[in-house]
Write a protein that holds these residues in place. Structure first.
Motif, PDB file in Angstrom:
ATOM      1  N   LEU A   1       0.827  -1.207   0.000  1.00  0.00           N
ATOM      2  CA  LEU A   1       0.000   0.000   0.000  1.00  0.00           C
ATOM      3  C   LEU A   1       0.865   1.262   0.000  1.00  0.00           C
ATOM      4  CD1 LEU A   1      -2.915  -0.909   2.436  1.00  0.00           C
ATOM      5  CD2 LEU A   1      -2.871  -0.984  -0.059  1.00  0.00           C
ATOM      6  N   GLU A   2       1.967   1.234   0.736  1.00  0.00           N
ATOM      7  CA  GLU A   2       2.882   2.378   0.739  1.00  0.00           C
ATOM      8  C   GLU A   2       3.439   2.613  -0.663  1.00  0.00           C
ATOM      9  OE1 GLU A   2       5.755   1.318   3.680  1.00  0.00           O
ATOM     10  OE2 GLU A   2       4.315   1.438   5.335  1.00  0.00           O
ATOM     11  N   PHE A   3       3.809   1.536  -1.341  1.00  0.00           N
ATOM     12  CA  PHE A   3       4.323   1.639  -2.705  1.00  0.00           C
ATOM     13  C   PHE A   3       3.243   2.173  -3.634  1.00  0.00           C
ATOM     14  CE2 PHE A   3       4.711  -0.401  -6.915  1.00  0.00           C
ATOM     15  CZ  PHE A   3       5.933   0.110  -7.318  1.00  0.00           C
TER      16      PHE A   3
ATOM     17  N   ILE B   1       1.330   6.628  -7.120  1.00  0.00           N
ATOM     18  CA  ILE B   1       0.222   7.490  -7.536  1.00  0.00           C
ATOM     19  C   ILE B   1       0.598   8.956  -7.336  1.00  0.00           C
ATOM     20  CG2 ILE B   1      -2.162   8.154  -7.067  1.00  0.00           C
ATOM     21  CD1 ILE B   1      -1.795   5.426  -8.479  1.00  0.00           C
ATOM     22  N   ALA B   2       1.167   9.268  -6.171  1.00  0.00           N
ATOM     23  CA  ALA B   2       1.526  10.655  -5.867  1.00  0.00           C
ATOM     24  C   ALA B   2       2.605  11.172  -6.814  1.00  0.00           C
ATOM     25  CB  ALA B   2       1.995  10.762  -4.416  1.00  0.00           C
ATOM     26  N   GLU B   3       3.636  10.362  -7.047  1.00  0.00           N
ATOM     27  CA  GLU B   3       4.741  10.790  -7.906  1.00  0.00           C
ATOM     28  C   GLU B   3       4.313  10.914  -9.361  1.00  0.00           C
ATOM     29  OE1 GLU B   3       7.814   7.949  -7.191  1.00  0.00           O
ATOM     30  OE2 GLU B   3       8.370   8.796  -5.225  1.00  0.00           O
ATOM     31  N   GLY B   4       3.399  10.049  -9.804  1.00  0.00           N
ATOM     32  CA  GLY B   4       2.971  10.068 -11.201  1.00  0.00           C
ATOM     33  C   GLY B   4       1.816  11.006 -11.482  1.00  0.00           C
TER      34      GLY B   4
END
Length: 304
Positions: A77-79, A84-87
């Motif tokens: 889930l952390e990954f 999602i945030a970075e992309g």
């Protein structure tokens, strides 16, 4: 100056990559509201990488969808959230917990939630009006998936009928569907687990840390090494051991087992897989052992 030549393995990977990118572009061109199933697992990470490549430098015009059982390993889930945030992607999460809370689903006696994903998946498809779903399923994973076409039309109830599979001669894909139907699309259907890992190595695709050997508390049940969590832990004579393990696939923690391993790099994982005689689902997924035709039964009900 001579042009560098690719090795036979690289040529094979580039052919697979080209086929997958062609399929993804076909989906983007042909459908109005496509989505991509993204769990944070290795196959969905590779699929997202391919989708980004297919449309680069434009932003990805595909929503990401995760059916969250509530029994996921925290590293995954952390990954997922970091990717999602970075992309800058749009993510829709359908939480099985919500369906349990309002009575649309009930817990299974065995505590496994993977089979409970079907109803939230179908409800979310209807709510979001998705007309195509891209998934990372591969034919080498299971006999039911070996019957699957790359473009698989599902009826208004999400059901899959292997007798109604359409021919896909000369890589011609038919995405036509009637109102209420949706199409499941499998761009890496022709890949193997070894292909996926060789591509991860060649493209430097990032994965959750659980895919590499690490120390974890595990207990043995039905020939698999499970880890304790919100889904429960050892029972009866089962006992915890701290061992060096890694995961070959990601799913509900109550039914996804680890494998004993010392492979801490992609190259070492590839060496292990190259000599393995079991697929990753066959070796580590209890939900596929519920019956001889467990996967096919779930697909007929609307599972991916």
């Amino acid at each position: 100056m001579s042009t560098p030549t690719l090795s036979a393995t690289d040529v094979s990977l580039r052919e697979l990559e080209a086929e997958s990118i062609e399929i993804i572009r076909e989906v983007i061109a042909e459908f109005d509201r496509p989505a991509l199933l993204f769990s944070g697992g290795k196959d969905s990470a590779v699929l997202l990488h391919l989708a980004r490549k297919a449309i680069r430098p434009a932003p990805l015009p595909i929503t990401l969808l995760h059916i969250d059982t509530g029994h996921n390993l925290p590293e995954v889930l952390e990954f997922r959230d970091r990717v999602i945030a970075e992309g800058g992607h749009r993510l829709v999460v359908a939480e099985v917990e919500k369906w349990l809370a309002d009575g649309r689903l009930t817990e299974r006696p065995d505590g496994t939630r993977n089979p409970l994903q079907t109803v939230p998946l179908l409800d979310t498809i209807a709510e979001q009006k998705f007309d195509a779903l891209l998934g990372g399923a591969r034919r080498d994973e299971d006999r039911a998936r070996a019957k699957e076409r790359i473009f698989s039309v599902r009826d208004a109830f999400g059901g899959w009928d292997p007798r109604k599979q359409r021919p896909e001669l000369w890589r011609i894909y038919n995405g036509r569907h009637a109102p209420g139907e949706n199409t499941r699309v499998f761009p890496i259907s022709n890949w193997t687990e070894l292909d996926v890992w060789r591509y991860i190595e060649a493209e430097n695709v990032e994965l959750p840390s659980i895919y590499y050997a690490h120390q974890r508390d595990v207990f043995q049940r039905d020939g698999m090494w499970l880890t304790p969590g919100p889904w429960g832990g050892p029972r009866g004579e089962e006992s915890l051991e701290t061992l060096s393990v890694r995961y070959r696939t990601v799913g509900d923690g109550s039914c996804t087992g680890a494998v004993l391993s010392t492979a801490t790099t992609v190259g070492e994982v590839i060496e292990e897989i190259a000599v393995s005689t079991l697929t990753e689902r066959g070796a580590t997924r209890a939900d596929d052992r519920l019956s001889e035709a467990a996967m096919e039964d779930r697909k007929r009900e609307g599972y991916f």
